[in-house]
Design an enzyme around this catalytic site. Structure first.
Site, mmCIF file in Angstrom:
data_model
loop_
_atom_site.group_PDB
_atom_site.id
_atom_site.type_symbol
_atom_site.label_atom_id
_atom_site.label_comp_id
_atom_site.label_asym_id
_atom_site.label_seq_id
_atom_site.Cartn_x
_atom_site.Cartn_y
_atom_site.Cartn_z
ATOM 1 N N LEU A 139 0.839 4.013 3.314
ATOM 2 C CA LEU A 139 1.397 2.984 2.447
ATOM 3 C C LEU A 139 1.808 3.670 1.149
ATOM 4 C CD1 LEU A 139 -1.143 0.010 2.799
ATOM 5 C CD2 LEU A 139 1.126 0.167 3.831
ATOM 6 N N ASP A 140 2.886 3.190 0.549
ATOM 7 C CA ASP A 140 3.302 3.740 -0.735
ATOM 8 C C ASP A 140 2.205 3.533 -1.781
ATOM 9 O OD1 ASP A 140 5.761 4.351 0.409
ATOM 10 O OD2 ASP A 140 6.646 2.439 -0.189
ATOM 11 N N LYS A 141 2.245 4.344 -2.820
ATOM 12 C CA LYS A 141 1.209 4.303 -3.856
ATOM 13 C C LYS A 141 0.973 2.890 -4.388
ATOM 14 C CE LYS A 141 0.166 6.086 -8.489
ATOM 15 N NZ LYS A 141 0.612 6.962 -9.603
ATOM 16 N N THR A 143 1.958 -0.020 -2.993
ATOM 17 C CA THR A 143 1.831 -1.055 -1.958
ATOM 18 C C THR A 143 0.363 -1.187 -1.601
ATOM 19 O OG1 THR A 143 4.037 -0.616 -1.063
ATOM 20 C CG2 THR A 143 2.488 -1.721 0.388
ATOM 21 N N ARG A 238 11.121 -2.124 1.866
ATOM 22 C CA ARG A 238 11.759 -2.110 0.549
ATOM 23 C C ARG A 238 13.258 -1.856 0.670
ATOM 24 N NH1 ARG A 238 8.258 2.257 -2.525
ATOM 25 N NH2 ARG A 238 9.539 1.596 -4.301
#
Length: 324
Positions: A139-141, A143, A238
């Site tokens: 997961l992105d930082k 998110t 996104r």
């Protein structure tokens, strides 16, 4: 240095015609950086149609079978740190973590410490013997939400295979700009942005990416969406929402310039101004348990900041609805 053998295979289609080998590989195996892939090519770890190719400038012709037999550094060199983890489930084979905003998953050049990997190694030291400390997906930082971590080689093999075969169920909550009329699916290829190094984009020769979405709730100028991933490209949700012109609230990379709605309470405006990350949360994760083969799933409610923003959107809708 502790290493783990890794094997990758992919048969390319005609879309890669004329591309450099390293670029084609980095777009296909996007869990690995382009620099790492370039190193693998130079070291003779890559075969194209059963012949070793050591030049990253090798031009693809299309319809080649590419095989990678390489070694990756495992967590043996990473530091264990006593960082709190929100553990939703743990057994002998796997962990399910509810990741908070701001926590980087893997150590990197800019984040050698303070990551989820460092925390996992403190909680389960044996994870140092698994690729990426057992982490299966990212997961992105900024998110939030659910991630699965393998605790054994057997579990890692099973979970990676499920992920590659699109057998995971992954549902997300997102708050997006503008009002969406109804749900649908978007099938649009994603690759590296042609000019922005840190961004992805919908491009004709990208990797196929499919996102399904439905409307959970409508507000005056925003929508709460439930989204399910069929594929798992970098920044997929996104990018797809921005491509559809419904960018995720607060997304610093893909939302563009924010237009202030005409009907907005001071409280909602303040909440939106202060929301500095993408309003995206991995709320459901389902998979076949690697030991039993039984389908299992976990859920995690939206974090407080997203829930508070959603509450302000509701209050804003009710306030102006009462004015009419």
């Amino acid at each position: 240095m502790t290493t783990q053998s890794i094997e990758l295979r992919h048969t390319f289609d005609e879309k890669v015609y004329g591309k450099r080998l390293d670029l084609a590989l980095s777009e296909t195996f996007d869990d690995y950086s382009r620099s790492r892939i370039q190193d693998w090519v130079k070291r003779g770890f890559v075969k194209v149609n059963d012949e070793v190719v050591t030049s990253n400038k090798h031009k693809m012709a299309g319809f080649e079978l590419v095989e990678v037999n390489a070694e990756v550094e495992v967590a043996g060199e990473w530091k264990a740190e006593a960082i709190e983890l929100n553990i939703v489930h743990e057994d002998d084979d796997l962990l399910v973590i509810n990741k908070p905003a701001g926590l980087v998953v893997h150590p990197g050049a800019g984040n050698p410490e303070g990551t989820m990997v460092n925390a996992l190694l403190h909680h389960v030291p044996e994870l140092q013997n698994l690729p990426r400390a057992g982490i299966i997906h990212r997961l992105d930082k900024e998110t939030t939400g659910l991630l699965v971590v393998a605790k054994t080689i057997a579990a890692h093999t099973s979970l990676v295979e499920q992920l590659q075969n699109r057998a995971f169920t992954r549902e997300y909550d997102a708050l997006v700009n503008r009002v969406m009329v109804s749900g649908s699916s978007v099938d649009a290829p994603i690759g590296r942005h042609p000019t922005k190094r840190t961004a992805m984009a919908v491009i004709p020769d990208g990797r196929r990416a499919i996102t399904h979405y439905r409307v959970a709730e409508k507000f005056l100028d925003h929508t709460h969406l439930k989204l399910r991933l069929e594929t798992g490209r970098t920044h997929q949700i996104r990018v797809h929402m921005s491509y559809l012109k419904f960018p995720i609230v607060g997304d610093p990379l893909y939302s563009g310039r924010y237009r202030v709605p005409t009907k907005i309470t001071p409280q909602l405006k303040d909440a939106l101004d202060k929301f500095k990350r993408q309003a995206l949360h991995a709320s459901l994760l389902g998979l076949k348990h690697p030991a039993t083969g039984e389908y299992v799933e976990w859920r995690a409610p939206m974090p407080n900041d997203m829930q508070n923003l959603r509450d302000q959107l509701v209050a804003n809708r009710e306030f102006f609805g009462n004015q009419e």
